[in-house]
Write a protein that holds these residues in place. Structure first.
Motif, PDB file in Angstrom:
ATOM      1  N   PHE A  61      10.669 -13.253  17.402  1.00 34.63           N
ATOM      2  CA  PHE A  61      10.939 -12.050  18.188  1.00 34.63           C
ATOM      3  C   PHE A  61      10.799 -10.770  17.371  1.00 34.63           C
ATOM      4  N   LEU A  62      10.609 -10.898  16.066  1.00 33.22           N
ATOM      5  CA  LEU A  62      10.252  -9.735  15.249  1.00 33.22           C
ATOM      6  C   LEU A  62       8.735  -9.617  15.090  1.00 33.22           C
ATOM      7  N   PHE A  94      20.701  -9.609  15.303  1.00 35.87           N
ATOM      8  CA  PHE A  94      21.653  -8.863  14.459  1.00 35.87           C
ATOM      9  C   PHE A  94      21.261  -7.389  14.358  1.00 35.87           C
ATOM     10  N   LEU A  95      20.789  -6.849  15.488  1.00 32.81           N
ATOM     11  CA  LEU A  95      20.331  -5.468  15.541  1.00 32.81           C
ATOM     12  C   LEU A  95      20.803  -4.806  16.823  1.00 32.81           C
ATOM     13  N   TYR A 100      16.113  -2.547  16.735  1.00 34.37           N
ATOM     14  CA  TYR A 100      15.095  -3.549  17.065  1.00 34.37           C
ATOM     15  C   TYR A 100      13.778  -2.868  17.429  1.00 34.37           C
ATOM     16  N   GLN A 101      13.841  -1.839  18.257  1.00 32.66           N
ATOM     17  CA  GLN A 101      12.628  -1.125  18.650  1.00 32.66           C
ATOM     18  C   GLN A 101      11.940  -0.488  17.442  1.00 32.66           C
ATOM     19  N   ARG A 102      12.728   0.041  16.512  1.00 29.46           N
ATOM     20  CA  ARG A 102      12.145   0.622  15.288  1.00 29.46           C
ATOM     21  C   ARG A 102      11.381  -0.429  14.499  1.00 29.46           C
ATOM     22  N   LYS A 103      11.980  -1.616  14.356  1.00 34.10           N
ATOM     23  CA  LYS A 103      11.319  -2.688  13.605  1.00 34.10           C
ATOM     24  C   LYS A 103      10.006  -3.099  14.279  1.00 34.10           C
ATOM     25  N   LEU A 104      10.012  -3.160  15.607  1.00 31.60           N
ATOM     26  CA  LEU A 104       8.786  -3.536  16.316  1.00 31.60           C
ATOM     27  C   LEU A 104       7.710  -2.475  16.164  1.00 31.60           C
ATOM     28  N   VAL A 108       3.964  -2.922  14.458  1.00 31.61           N
ATOM     29  CA  VAL A 108       2.714  -2.622  15.160  1.00 31.61           C
ATOM     30  C   VAL A 108       1.866  -1.658  14.337  1.00 31.61           C
ATOM     31  N   PHE A 109       2.482  -0.602  13.818  1.00 37.03           N
ATOM     32  CA  PHE A 109       1.706   0.402  13.093  1.00 37.03           C
ATOM     33  C   PHE A 109       1.276  -0.056  11.702  1.00 37.03           C
ATOM     34  N   ARG A 110       2.126  -0.757  10.993  1.00 34.24           N
ATOM     35  CA  ARG A 110       1.793  -1.167   9.623  1.00 34.24           C
ATOM     36  C   ARG A 110       0.818  -2.317   9.568  1.00 34.24           C
ATOM     37  N   GLN A 111       0.973  -3.286  10.449  1.00 31.24           N
ATOM     38  CA  GLN A 111       0.166  -4.493  10.344  1.00 31.24           C
ATOM     39  C   GLN A 111      -0.767  -4.706  11.529  1.00 31.24           C
TER      40      GLN A 111
END
Length: 157
Positions: A61-62, A94-95, A100-104, A108-111
Motif C-alpha cells: 500500500f506504499l 501507522f500514518l 500517507y498522501q505525502r508518502k504516495l 510517484v514523483f521520485r520513482q
C-alpha cells in the motif's frame, strides 16, 4: 440524620457519583463499537493471493514490492467509509491521512510509480476486485461477508 448525611455527601461529591455511574456505560459502549470494526484484507475469489505478512501489506500500500517475491498484489484504496480508511491508516500504515498522501506523492514523483487506485463505493470495489484478481483492498468484515465476488484473505485489525 443519616438521610441528611447521605444527601450532603452526594451533593458535595456529585461529580464523583455521576462519574462512577457513567464510567461502566462508557466502557460497555466502547466494547460494542470495537466489535463492529474488524478490518479484513480482501481480494477476488479467482485470485491466487494468499495470506500476506503485515509488513508486506504495508509495503504494497506504499507502492513498494512485497518482501515475498511470489506475491504480486496490486493495492486498491477503499475510501467509501472515512472511519474504515482512518483505521487502516492508523493500524496498518501507522500514518495519518496527510502523512500517507505525502508518502504516495513522493513515491510517484521520485520513482515514477503509478498512483494507487482508490474507489469510493463498496459495491464498485467488489465489482472491481472481481474483474482484477491480482488486486487487494481492505474493508470491514461485515461488509466483506455481504459480497459473493470477494474473499477474505486475513484479518488486519
Amino acid at each position: 440524620m443519616t438521610s441528611q448525611l447521605f444527601k450532603a455527601l452526594i451533593f458535595k461529591n456529585h461529580k464523583k457519583v455521576i462519574l462512577i455511574f457513567l464510567l461502566p456505560c462508557f466502557f460497555f459502549s466502547q466494547n460494542i463499537a470495537a466489535s463492529n470494526t474488524t478490518g479484513v484484507l480482501v481480494t477476488s475469489k479467482t485470485s491466487a493471493i494468499t495470506k500476506l505478512e503485515r509488513k508486506d501489506v504495508r509495503r504494497i500500500f506504499l507502492g513498494l514490492k512485497p518482501l515475498q517475491a511470489n506475491k504480486d498484489a496490486i493495492p486498491v484504496l477503499n475510501i467509501s467509509n472515512a472511519s474504515t480508511y482512518r483505521l487502516f491508516l492508523k493500524n496498518i500504515m501507522f500514518l495519518t491521512e496527510s502523512g500517507y498522501q505525502r508518502k504516495l506523492v513522493k513515491r510517484v514523483f521520485r520513482q515514477g510509480a503509478d498512483k494507487i487506485h482508490s474507489i469510493d463505493s463498496i459495491d464498485e470495489l467488489s465489482r472491481y476486485l472481481a474483474q482484477h484478481p491480482n488486486n487487494i483492498s481492505f474493508m470491514l468484515e461485515e461488509e466483506a461477508l455481504k459480497h459473493a465476488d470477494i474473499i477474505i484473505i486475513q484479518g488486519l485489525w
